[in-house]
Design a protein around this motif. Structure first.
Motif, short mmCIF file in Angstrom:
data_model
loop_
_atom_site.label_atom_id
_atom_site.label_comp_id
_atom_site.label_asym_id
_atom_site.label_seq_id
_atom_site.Cartn_x
_atom_site.Cartn_y
_atom_site.Cartn_z
N ASP A 24 0.82 -1.22 0.00
CA ASP A 24 0.00 0.00 0.00
C ASP A 24 0.86 1.27 0.00
O ASP A 24 0.47 2.29 -0.56
N LYS A 107 -8.84 -11.19 4.63
CA LYS A 107 -9.87 -10.31 4.08
C LYS A 107 -9.29 -9.07 3.40
O LYS A 107 -9.81 -7.96 3.54
N LYS A 108 -8.23 -9.29 2.64
CA LYS A 108 -7.61 -8.22 1.84
C LYS A 108 -8.28 -8.19 0.47
O LYS A 108 -8.71 -9.22 -0.05
N PRO A 109 -8.36 -7.01 -0.15
CA PRO A 109 -9.01 -6.91 -1.47
C PRO A 109 -8.19 -7.60 -2.56
O PRO A 109 -6.96 -7.70 -2.46
N TYR A 110 -8.88 -8.06 -3.59
CA TYR A 110 -8.22 -8.70 -4.73
C TYR A 110 -9.13 -8.62 -5.94
O TYR A 110 -10.28 -8.18 -5.85
N ALA A 122 -13.44 -6.38 -8.86
CA ALA A 122 -12.82 -6.14 -7.56
C ALA A 122 -13.61 -6.88 -6.49
O ALA A 122 -14.85 -6.87 -6.49
N MET A 124 -13.94 -7.04 -2.41
CA MET A 124 -13.61 -6.36 -1.15
C MET A 124 -14.24 -7.13 -0.01
O MET A 124 -15.37 -6.85 0.38
N GLU A 126 -15.44 -8.50 3.55
CA GLU A 126 -15.82 -7.74 4.77
C GLU A 126 -15.29 -8.41 5.99
O GLU A 126 -15.13 -9.55 6.13
#
Length: 126
Positions: A24, A107-110, A122, A124, A126
């Motif tokens: 990030d 629970k990381k976005p991918y 995408a 996301m 929760e």
């Protein structure tokens, strides 16, 4: 992060949180070593693809600006690639513990595949 000395080199094992935070902040290059098919189905947005089957450790860029952190599905292939990079002369390299499964578990976005349309989307969690 865990660090293992391999002769005169260092092999680092990063947690998902360490990798996600550094990614990030644009401090690392995240390289996915899974197959192209695995990558196309779901991957970390912004991660580069360098499949294990085609890996050439001597072709890696230097790590002056950004560190390289490999990842795979579970952490097994990425560790193998990191050790191959060391064998090719890289002095400091890292891989992400638990791989993409751990990334999703945290629970990381991918980017995933919309099963109704086949299009990337995408995700996301929760």
């Amino acid at each position: 992060m865990k660090t293992e000395k391999v002769d005169d080199a260092s092999l680092e094992t990063w947690t998902v949180e360490e990798a996600a935070q550094a990614f990030d902040r644009n401090e690392i290059v995240l390289i996915d070593v899974r197959t192209p098919q695995e990558y196309m189905f779901e991957h970390i947005e912004g991660a580069l693809l360098m499949p294990l089957a085609f890996f050439k450790g001597d072709k890696l860029p230097d790590q002056v600006e950004k560190r390289i952190v490999f990842h795979c599905g579970s952490g097994v292939r990425s560790e193998r690639v990191a050790r191959a990079a060391i064998a090719a002369g890289v002095k400091k390299i890292a891989h992400m513990e638990g791989g993409f499964a751990a990334w999703k578990g945290a629970k990381k976005p991918y980017i995933g595949t919309n099963m109704a349309t086949g299009a990337p989307q995408a995700v996301m969690p929760e």
